[in-house]
Design a protein around this motif. Sequence first.
Motif, PDB file in Angstrom:
ATOM      1  N   ILE A   1       0.854  -1.184   0.000  1.00 32.30           N
ATOM      2  CA  ILE A   1       0.000   0.000   0.000  1.00 32.30           C
ATOM      3  C   ILE A   1       0.889   1.233   0.000  1.00 32.30           C
ATOM      4  CG2 ILE A   1      -1.937  -1.141   1.131  1.00 32.30           C
ATOM      5  CD1 ILE A   1      -1.067   0.130   3.764  1.00 32.30           C
TER       6      ILE A   1
ATOM      7  N   LYS B   1      -5.274  -4.976   4.692  1.00 31.57           N
ATOM      8  CA  LYS B   1      -5.480  -5.070   3.242  1.00 31.57           C
ATOM      9  C   LYS B   1      -5.245  -6.491   2.762  1.00 31.57           C
ATOM     10  CE  LYS B   1      -6.618  -0.986   1.636  1.00 31.57           C
ATOM     11  NZ  LYS B   1      -7.875  -0.771   0.868  1.00 31.57           N
TER      12      LYS B   1
ATOM     13  N   GLY C   1      -8.077  -2.790  -3.883  1.00 33.83           N
ATOM     14  CA  GLY C   1      -9.221  -2.838  -2.986  1.00 33.83           C
ATOM     15  C   GLY C   1     -10.216  -3.844  -3.531  1.00 33.83           C
TER      16      GLY C   1
END
Length: 293
Positions: free
Chosen positions: A161, A239, A264
């Motif tokens: 990320i 995540k 996502g």
Amino acid sequence: MDTYFKQKTIARNVALSGTGVHSGKKNNITIKPAPENHGIKFQRVDLPGTQPVQALFKHVVDTSLATVLGSNGAIVSTIEHLMASFAGLGIDNVLVEMDEYEMPIMDGSAKDFTQVFTAAGVAVQGRPKHFMIVRKPVRVEQGDKFVEVIPEPCFKITCSIDFDHPLIGKQELTYDRAKNNFEKEISHARTFGFIQDIELLKKFSLGKGGSLDNAIVIDKDKILNPDGLRYPDEFVRHKLLDSLGDFSLLGMPIQGHIISHKSGHTLNHAFIKRFLENRDAWETGPAKMESNT
């Protein structure tokens, strides 16, 4: 034989209750053992006469804020943390009964689900698992975001990320099912959001069940949760947890290495669609030559 390669269910019924993060509605769920080759199915007991919804990609109807399944007049929402727990523990066959449409958010992680399954016991069944064995790379890109999978003789997932925020920044983590412990290293990682985004959600009557008890809330220069973070890199761990839940909707575990950057739910599901369309990139069958070291 490593029991990982055998199908699994839970040893007894488990029950949990909690509130949906977006709906704010209480949901009572009971998760029951199921026979071999049953898969993971959701049954809306508040909608008599509806058929169970199988946890498969083809039943995904929305990914804007969470993963939502719909089939035969019933929807089930925000399933990704529960699905991650099934994937992390190698559970293949269960029936999830629920009396509302949105799964309870619990503490914002997969911890509570994982702990009740571990306490109940994970039961090894007789039939072998079937895997989606990756033969060729498949990749989906969207600007500077991407998800790809490459051949690998075991299951790995790498997430990275990159947030323009001093408390997050760049983080990367690899989870190797043969070397890492899902319950200790991944399942406790909570969902997170920025204070301004949460305020916006509530203006649109979303995030009704959200609080500091079930999410990490980030302001400009501080984390608002009194107890801080559970892991220094809890953001990327969550995540990765979400990704495990999303990719489990293939219906079979992957033998390969998934690599995602700034992904996502929406991009994860775009990748699954592309992966399934590239029929020459994978085959199904028992796992081959997986390393168990």
